[in-house]
Scaffold this active site. Structure first.
Site, mmCIF file in Angstrom:
data_model
loop_
_atom_site.group_PDB
_atom_site.id
_atom_site.type_symbol
_atom_site.label_atom_id
_atom_site.label_comp_id
_atom_site.label_asym_id
_atom_site.label_seq_id
_atom_site.Cartn_x
_atom_site.Cartn_y
_atom_site.Cartn_z
ATOM 1 N N ARG A 1 -8.389 -0.891 4.897
ATOM 2 C CA ARG A 1 -7.542 0.136 4.267
ATOM 3 C C ARG A 1 -6.163 -0.425 3.935
ATOM 4 N NH1 ARG A 1 -6.934 5.471 7.332
ATOM 5 N NH2 ARG A 1 -5.608 5.662 5.506
ATOM 6 N N ARG B 1 0.793 14.245 13.292
ATOM 7 C CA ARG B 1 1.244 14.023 11.906
ATOM 8 C C ARG B 1 1.193 15.296 11.075
ATOM 9 N NH1 ARG B 1 -1.071 8.378 9.816
ATOM 10 N NH2 ARG B 1 0.718 8.534 8.430
ATOM 11 N N CYS C 1 -4.796 12.500 13.291
ATOM 12 C CA CYS C 1 -5.044 11.070 13.026
ATOM 13 C C CYS C 1 -4.910 10.383 14.382
ATOM 14 C CB CYS C 1 -3.995 10.639 12.011
ATOM 15 S SG CYS C 1 -3.489 8.945 12.120
ATOM 16 N N LYS D 1 0.845 -1.205 0.000
ATOM 17 C CA LYS D 1 0.000 0.000 0.000
ATOM 18 C C LYS D 1 0.882 1.259 0.000
ATOM 19 C CE LYS D 1 -1.644 1.414 4.076
ATOM 20 N NZ LYS D 1 -1.305 2.801 4.431
ATOM 21 N N ASN D 2 1.922 1.255 0.845
ATOM 22 C CA ASN D 2 2.721 2.474 1.028
ATOM 23 C C ASN D 2 3.743 2.705 -0.076
ATOM 24 O OD1 ASN D 2 1.201 2.910 3.237
ATOM 25 N ND2 ASN D 2 2.759 2.368 4.747
ATOM 26 N N ASP E 1 5.100 0.388 11.970
ATOM 27 C CA ASP E 1 3.856 -0.255 11.524
ATOM 28 C C ASP E 1 3.734 -1.707 11.966
ATOM 29 O OD1 ASP E 1 3.764 1.460 8.309
ATOM 30 O OD2 ASP E 1 3.288 2.101 10.342
HETATM 31 C C1 EPZ Z 1 4.339 6.855 6.346
HETATM 32 O O1 EPZ Z 1 3.542 7.844 6.964
HETATM 33 C C2 EPZ Z 1 3.449 5.632 6.219
HETATM 34 N N1 EPZ Z 1 2.304 5.952 5.372
HETATM 35 C C3 EPZ Z 1 2.978 5.203 7.610
HETATM 36 O O2 EPZ Z 1 2.221 4.016 7.452
HETATM 37 C C4 EPZ Z 1 4.210 4.889 8.454
HETATM 38 O O3 EPZ Z 1 3.804 4.544 9.765
HETATM 39 C C5 EPZ Z 1 5.137 6.114 8.508
HETATM 40 O O4 EPZ Z 1 5.478 6.527 7.169
HETATM 41 C C6 EPZ Z 1 6.427 5.845 9.256
HETATM 42 O O5 EPZ Z 1 7.112 4.800 8.652
HETATM 43 C C7 EPZ Z 1 2.491 5.987 4.019
HETATM 44 O O6 EPZ Z 1 3.582 5.784 3.511
HETATM 45 C C8 EPZ Z 1 1.281 6.295 3.194
HETATM 46 P P1 EPZ Z 1 6.294 10.190 8.484
HETATM 47 P P2 EPZ Z 1 4.083 9.364 7.009
HETATM 48 O O7 EPZ Z 1 6.096 11.478 7.770
HETATM 49 O O8 EPZ Z 1 4.950 9.641 5.839
HETATM 50 C C9 EPZ Z 1 6.790 13.580 11.707
HETATM 51 C C10 EPZ Z 1 0.407 2.590 7.808
HETATM 52 O O9 EPZ Z 1 0.034 2.018 8.834
HETATM 53 N N2 EPZ Z 1 6.586 14.555 10.624
HETATM 54 O O10 EPZ Z 1 7.453 9.333 8.136
HETATM 55 O O11 EPZ Z 1 2.914 10.247 7.253
HETATM 56 C C11 EPZ Z 1 5.542 12.775 12.028
HETATM 57 O O12 EPZ Z 1 4.715 13.475 12.927
HETATM 58 C C12 EPZ Z 1 0.838 4.036 7.860
HETATM 59 O O13 EPZ Z 1 0.493 2.063 6.681
HETATM 60 C C13 EPZ Z 1 6.705 15.922 10.892
HETATM 61 O O14 EPZ Z 1 6.969 16.311 12.026
HETATM 62 O O15 EPZ Z 1 4.989 9.339 8.325
HETATM 63 C C14 EPZ Z 1 6.115 11.523 12.639
HETATM 64 O O16 EPZ Z 1 6.367 11.747 14.013
HETATM 65 C C15 EPZ Z 1 0.615 4.625 9.247
HETATM 66 N N3 EPZ Z 1 6.528 16.828 9.894
HETATM 67 C C16 EPZ Z 1 7.453 11.338 11.908
HETATM 68 O O17 EPZ Z 1 7.718 12.591 11.272
HETATM 69 C C17 EPZ Z 1 6.237 16.430 8.608
HETATM 70 O O18 EPZ Z 1 6.103 17.305 7.722
HETATM 71 C C18 EPZ Z 1 7.430 10.264 10.844
HETATM 72 O O19 EPZ Z 1 6.277 10.475 10.063
HETATM 73 C C19 EPZ Z 1 6.127 15.046 8.341
HETATM 74 C C20 EPZ Z 1 6.309 14.137 9.362
#
Ligand code: EPZ
Length: 420
Positions: A399, A122, A117, A22-23, A307
Site C-alpha cells: 500500500r 481515527r 484501523c 503516497k500521502n 510514520d
Molecule cells: C495522515 O492520516 C496520513 N495519511 C497518515 O499516514 C499519517 O500517519 C497521519 O496523517 C499523521 O501524520 C494520509 O495522509 C493519507 P490525522 P490522517 O487526521 O489525516 C485525530 C501512513 O502510514 N483526528 O492527522 O488520517 C486522529 O485520531 C498513514 O501513510 C481526530 O480526532 O491523520 C489522530 O489521533 C498512516 N478527528 C490525529 O488526529 C479527526 O476528524 C492525527 O490524525 C481527524 C483526526
C-alpha cells in the site's frame, strides 16, 4: 497472501530513486474532482492505494487516462455518481478525501464512514464539523456520511481542535470553491498539505499560509485543469536511510527532497550516521559501525513523523544503548513491538512509550505485518537478523512502498517475494 523472505546480515550499499509521496498523491488525486477541465497528475507511485483511488474514480464514473509512466489524467466533468462506496472505503481510509471536493464542486457527497484501523480509532469528526461550519448539511446514517449544500459553501473561520492532515486537506479543498474567505486555524503543516495547496493554486485557487498553522483561502467560482507532479515521499526516504543505518551500510537516495526531512536527518546523525545532502539527493554512510540508540517523540510536522516511529524502533533494537520512543499522534501504533520481541528484541511498552534496549543480534522468525509502517520496520529487523525472516501479510507494505524488494535488492539485500 504474499510473503517476503529476508536473509539478514548484508550491509546495504547502493543508490536508489525515491518515488512520489503516497500521502501527497491521494489528496491531489481527490483535488482533480474540483477542476472543470482535465488534470494530469505525474510522479505517482505504483502503489495499491493509488490503484484504489483510481478504482474509486471508476466507481463514480470519472474517466481516467493512465499512461505508461502511470501519470493519470482525470476528467472530473464525466462524473456519474457522487458516492464513495463502503467496499472501497473500507480498504483505504483516505477515500474520505473525496468528501470535500465532491461537496464543493457538485453540492452533494455520500462517502462511507471509514471504519477503525489497526493504529487507532481515527475519527473524522473534524472533517465533518469543518464542512458543517461552511454551510454543509451532513447526516451520518447507515454507515455513510451524507453531505449536501443548497447553493454554495460559505467561507468560514475554522479552528481545528486537533492537528489533522486529511482533515485540513478536506476543508482546504472545500474552501477553494466556497463563497468568500475561509481561515483554517491550527491547520496541519505537513509538506503533503503544502503540495496539495500548490496544486490547487496551479488550478487557479487563491491560498496563502499553507505550511503554517493558519491557512487563508479566498474562494473562486471555478478551477481549471493543469499538470502537476507530486513531491517525493519523505517517509519512504526515511525508511531506506534507517535500513542502511541499521545494517551499518551506505545508501544514496536520488529524486528526494532533503529540506522536508530535518527531524529524521538530524536524528540519524545523532545515531552516529554520516549524512550529507544536496537539493534532490541524500547520502547516508554508517561506515560499518553499530548505531547509537536514540530517543524521539512523534508529533505533527515539522517534528518527528509518526510514520517513521516503527522504523526507528527497529534501528534501536540493534543499537548500542537504550532508546525511548514516544508516540503522541495515534493511540495504538506499537503492534510491531510484539513481533520484534519474537526476533529477540529487548523492547517494552510503557504507556505511549516503547523502551528499547539494543541487542547485538536479532534472530530471524516468522512475523506478521499489521499496518503499513509496522511492516516496514519488520523488514528492517529482518535485514539485520541472523537467518531467514518471513514477513507475512505484506499487502500492508504494497500500500505504501513501491517495489520494496526490487529497491532493497538494488541495495544488495537478500530479499524475495513468495506468492501465497
Ligand atoms: C495522515 O492520516 C496520513 N495519511 C497518515 O499516514 C499519517 O500517519 C497521519 O496523517 C499523521 O501524520 C494520509 O495522509 C493519507 P490525522 P490522517 O487526521 O489525516 C485525530 C501512513 O502510514 N483526528 O492527522 O488520517 C486522529 O485520531 C498513514 O501513510 C481526530 O480526532 O491523520 C489522530 O489521533 C498512516 N478527528 C490525529 O488526529 C479527526 O476528524 C492525527 O490524525 C481527524 C483526526
Amino acid at each position: 497472501m504474499d510473503k517476503l523472505i529476508i536473509t539478514g546480515g548484508v550491509r546495504l550499499d547502493g543508490e536508489i530513486r525515491v518515488s512520489g509521496a503516497k500521502n501527497s498523491a491521494l489528496p491531489i488525486l481527490a483535488a482533480t474532482l474540483l477542476a472543470d477541465s482535465p488534470v494530469t497528475v505525474c510522479n505517482l507511485p505504483h502503489l495499491h492505494d493509488i490503484t484504489t483511488m483510481c478504482e474509486l474514480f471508476g466507481c463514480m464514473g470519472v474517466e481516467l487516462l493512465v499512461d505508461e509512466k502511470m501519470n493519470v489524467e482525470v476528467h472530473a466533468s464525466t462524473i456519474k455518481q457522487l458516492v464513495a462506496p463502503y467496499e472501497l472505503v473500507k480498504t483505504m481510509r483516505a477515500s474520505i478525501l473525496v468528501l470535500g471536493p465532491l461537496l464543493a464542486r457538485f453540492g452533494y457527497a455520500e462517502v462511507s464512514l471509514p471504519g477503525g484501523c489497526a493504529i487507532g480509532s481515527r475519527p473524522v469528526d473534524l472533517h465533518i464539523s469543518g464542512l458543517q461550519a461552511m454551510g454543509a448539511d451532513i447526516v451520518v446514517e447507515d454507515g455513510y456520511i451524507k453531505a449536501s449544500v443548497k447553493d454554495r459553501l460559505k467561507g468560514a473561520h475554522i479552528l481545528m481542535d486537533t492537528v489533522t492532515v486529511t482533515g485540513t486537506e478536506n476543508i482546504l479543498m472545500a474552501a477553494v470553491l466556497a463563497d468568500g474567505e475561509t481561515i483554517i486555524e491550527n491547520a496541519a503543516r505537513e509538506p503533503e498539505v503544502v503540495d496539495l495547496a500548490e496544486c490547487l493554486i496551479t488550478m487557479g485557487a487563491r491560498i496563502k499560509g499553507h505550511g503554517t498553522g493558519m491557512i487563508r483561502v479566498q474562494g473562486v467560482e471555478r478551477l481549471d485543469g493543469c499538470t502537476y507532479s507530486v513531491l517525493p515521499d519523505r517517509i519512504e526516504t526515511g525508511t531506506y536511510l534507517i535500513a542502511a543505518a541499521a545494517t551499518g551500510g551506505r545508501v544514496r537516495l536520488k529524486d528526494t527532497q532533503p529540506n522536508i526531512l530535518d527531524a529524521i536527518l538530524f536524528k540519524l546523525r545523532e545515531a552516529g550516521a554520516s549524512v550529507e545532502w544536496g537539493d534532490d539527493w541524500i547520502e547516508l554512510d554508517m561506515k560499518g559501525k553499530r548505531p547509537r540508540a536514540v530517543d524521539l517523540k512523534t508529533a505533527p510536522y515539522p517534528a518527528m513523523p509518526t510514520d517513521i516511529q516503527a522504523q526507528f524502533t527497529a534501528l534501536n533494537a540493534i543499537a548500542e544503548g537504550t532508546g525511548r520512543i514516544t508516540e503522541t499522534v495515534f493511540e495504538n501504533r506499537f503492534m510491531h513491538v510484539q513481533e520484534m520481541k519474537r526476533m529477540g528484541a529487548d523492547v517494552d511498552v510503557e504507556g505511549n512509550t516503547v523502551i528499547v534496549k539494543g541487542v547485538e543480534q536479532l534472530k530471524a522468525a516468522p512475523v506478521m505485518a499489521t499496518d503499513l509502517r509496522a511492516s516496514a520496520s519488520l523488514v528492517i529487523a529482518g535485514l539485520v537478523a541472523e537467518g531467514d525472516t518471513v514477513v507475512e501479510r505484506i499487502y500492508h507494505i504494497d500500500r505504501g512502498y513501491e517495489c520494496i524488494e526490487e529497491k532493497l535488492q538494488q541495495l544488495g539485500a537478500k530479499i524475495r517475494r513468495v506468492p501465497a
